[in-house]
Motif scaffolding. Structure first.
Motif, mmCIF file in Angstrom:
data_model
loop_
_atom_site.group_PDB
_atom_site.id
_atom_site.type_symbol
_atom_site.label_atom_id
_atom_site.label_comp_id
_atom_site.label_asym_id
_atom_site.label_seq_id
_atom_site.Cartn_x
_atom_site.Cartn_y
_atom_site.Cartn_z
ATOM 1 N N GLY A 139 0.790 -1.236 -0.030
ATOM 2 C CA GLY A 139 -0.073 0.252 -0.060
ATOM 3 C C GLY A 139 0.755 1.349 0.004
ATOM 4 N N ILE A 140 0.150 2.397 0.144
ATOM 5 C CA ILE A 140 0.816 3.604 0.337
ATOM 6 C C ILE A 140 0.190 4.444 1.506
ATOM 7 N N SER A 141 1.125 5.640 1.833
ATOM 8 C CA SER A 141 0.282 6.305 2.791
ATOM 9 C C SER A 141 0.703 7.727 2.581
ATOM 10 N N GLY A 142 0.910 8.034 1.011
ATOM 11 C CA GLY A 142 1.054 9.480 0.803
ATOM 12 C C GLY A 142 0.671 9.383 -0.837
ATOM 13 N N LEU A 143 -0.074 10.685 -1.292
ATOM 14 C CA LEU A 143 -0.173 10.831 -2.726
ATOM 15 C C LEU A 143 0.585 11.987 -3.070
ATOM 16 N N PRO A 144 1.759 11.946 -3.511
ATOM 17 C CA PRO A 144 2.210 13.302 -3.730
ATOM 18 C C PRO A 144 2.189 13.839 -4.906
ATOM 19 N N TYR A 145 1.738 13.442 -5.821
ATOM 20 C CA TYR A 145 1.137 14.238 -6.861
ATOM 21 C C TYR A 145 0.280 13.496 -7.877
ATOM 22 N N CYS A 146 -0.533 14.156 -8.825
ATOM 23 C CA CYS A 146 -1.563 13.343 -9.523
ATOM 24 C C CYS A 146 -1.131 13.929 -11.301
ATOM 25 N N THR A 147 -1.559 12.785 -12.160
ATOM 26 C CA THR A 147 -1.372 13.341 -13.485
ATOM 27 C C THR A 147 -2.960 13.182 -13.908
ATOM 28 N N SER A 155 -5.861 17.694 -4.923
ATOM 29 C CA SER A 155 -5.659 18.302 -3.572
ATOM 30 C C SER A 155 -7.218 17.855 -2.842
ATOM 31 N N SER A 156 -8.248 17.560 -3.410
ATOM 32 C CA SER A 156 -9.427 17.049 -2.711
ATOM 33 C C SER A 156 -9.106 15.701 -2.396
ATOM 34 N N MET A 157 -8.609 14.914 -3.394
ATOM 35 C CA MET A 157 -8.388 13.326 -3.434
ATOM 36 C C MET A 157 -7.393 13.277 -2.040
ATOM 37 N N ARG A 158 -6.415 14.258 -2.102
ATOM 38 C CA ARG A 158 -5.362 13.953 -0.941
ATOM 39 C C ARG A 158 -5.764 14.202 0.504
ATOM 40 N N GLU A 159 -6.773 15.473 0.448
ATOM 41 C CA GLU A 159 -7.451 15.385 1.771
ATOM 42 C C GLU A 159 -8.187 14.410 2.344
ATOM 43 N N LEU A 160 -9.128 14.099 1.542
ATOM 44 C CA LEU A 160 -9.922 12.821 1.755
ATOM 45 C C LEU A 160 -9.193 11.444 2.361
ATOM 46 N N LEU A 161 -7.976 11.182 1.516
ATOM 47 C CA LEU A 161 -6.980 10.084 1.812
ATOM 48 C C LEU A 161 -6.604 10.354 3.139
ATOM 49 N N GLU A 162 -6.038 11.791 3.568
ATOM 50 C CA GLU A 162 -5.340 11.555 4.636
ATOM 51 C C GLU A 162 -6.395 11.542 6.017
ATOM 52 N N PHE A 163 -7.729 12.214 5.748
ATOM 53 C CA PHE A 163 -8.643 12.523 6.890
ATOM 54 C C PHE A 163 -9.656 11.339 6.894
ATOM 55 N N ALA A 164 -9.972 10.640 5.955
ATOM 56 C CA ALA A 164 -11.170 9.749 5.855
ATOM 57 C C ALA A 164 -10.984 8.617 4.874
ATOM 58 N N PRO A 165 -9.947 8.041 4.902
ATOM 59 C CA PRO A 165 -9.343 7.135 4.114
ATOM 60 C C PRO A 165 -10.377 5.889 3.904
ATOM 61 N N TYR A 166 -11.030 5.360 5.006
ATOM 62 C CA TYR A 166 -11.583 4.312 5.284
ATOM 63 C C TYR A 166 -13.219 4.559 5.198
ATOM 64 N N HIS A 167 -13.456 5.676 5.102
ATOM 65 C CA HIS A 167 -15.030 5.970 5.019
ATOM 66 C C HIS A 167 -15.469 5.292 3.730
#
Length: 320
Positions: A139-147, A155-167
């Motif tokens: 797995g991963i624990s960070g999303l440094p950038y997107c293409t 940015s929205s994806m990164r915020e969700l992954l940081e704060f509510a990844p398992y919702h």
């Protein structure tokens, strides 16, 4: 120096000639995040390399749509379980694979191919070698950038992954969430991850998954020396953070997956089936000579007395 270069060129030319005269099993590719089957980057480069170096090779590059825009979007948003189910059907129906095949995954495509092996490998012709290029096996624990998506979307994806990844909504709306592995919320990950936790046998040991994976001749994991996309980079070799913190790393051999042999990796390791390689470049930036030395030998059928493998060994000796 000129003599060295001349000898090297001769060895490479002989190696390519040998490769073109050997039969090889078909190859199945699966692209990574923000990519499609055939763009002239990463997967497209590798695909052209294989066609150029192995005569009459049959290559399938799995994609979810013939529309490249949709395919790019799917790499971010289409649930991997759906993609794996689709791939199982495609591979089962391809008659060119009937004598067996090799698989190569790039980034998250490596995870999807492992899921194919574990979930439906028993319904497919023999899968010989599984090659994972920069695949986040733990797995991963960070999303440094997107293409291929806007900065705001990323940015929205990164915020969700940081704060509510398992919702529930995150797990079903953002593909990287399904292999997001938060070491500070390890129990949440095990119970609520909809993909990685399952294929890694975190909660329950699925004996079919173990059995299918152990049928491989080799499981080849490639880590990129200058990796900046997969966080932590050790995930490419099945390493990860020690549960409960986010500083100390542990190797595959130190993990519970290995010590409890939840996937059969300990058994495979002892049998010499696990291969750990390091590519000198950045994430999915391929070097042709490196591929020729380190990957092609696993893809060429050795039934013709192993001629090409012998030549490739000579190249490796000369370049050191």
């Amino acid at each position: 120096m000129k003599l060295f270069v001349s000898l090297l060129c001769i060895h490479i030319a002989v190696a390519l000639l040998a490769l073109r005269n050997e039969s090889a099993l078909p190859i199945v590719l699966w692209h990574g995040l923000g990519d499609t089957c055939c763009l002239p980057i990463s997967t497209g480069v590798l695909r052209l390399f294989l066609y150029g170096k192995i005569k009459n090779i049959h290559v399938i590059s799995i994609d979810t749509s013939s529309d490249s825009i949709i395919s790019l979007q799917d790499s971010y948003f289409l649930n991997p379980n759906q993609q794996v189910d689709y791939a199982c059907v495609v591979l089962r129906e391809d008659k060119n694979l009937r004598n067996g095949f090799n698989v190569i995954g790039l980034g998250q495509g490596s995870l999807f191919l492992r899921a194919v092996i574990q979930r439906c490998g028993h319904k497919l012709p023999p899968i010989k070698n599984y090659i994972s290029f920069g695949g986040p096996q733990q797995g991963i624990s960070g999303l440094p950038y997107c293409t291929a998506v806007s900065h705001q979307t990323c940015s929205s994806m990164r915020e969700l992954l940081e704060f509510a990844p398992y919702h529930y909504m995150t797990q079903h709306a953002i593909l990287p969430a399904t292999y997001w592995h938060d070491p500070l919320r390890n129990e949440d990950y095990k119970k609520r991850s909809t993909f990685l936790s399952d294929i890694n046998n975190e909660e329950v040991i699925n004996e079919l998954y173990r059995s299918n994976l152990k049928q491989l001749q080799r499981f080849i994991m490639v880590k990129f020396k200058n990796e900046s996309v997969i966080q932590p980079p050790e995930s490419a070799w099945f390493g990860y953070y020690t549960p409960g913190q986010k500083k100390e790393l542990q190797t595959l051999q130190q993990s519970s997956i290995y010590l409890e042999d939840r996937l059969g990796l300990q058994e495979m390791d002892k049998a010499g089936k696990l291969i750990f390689l390091t590519h000198p470049n950045q994430h999915l930036e391929f070097d042709e000579l490196w591929l020729l030395e380190n990957i092609v030998p696993y893809l060429v059928d050795k039934r013709n007395n192993g001629t090409s493998a012998d030549v490739l060994i000579n190249i490796k000796i000369d370049t050191n």
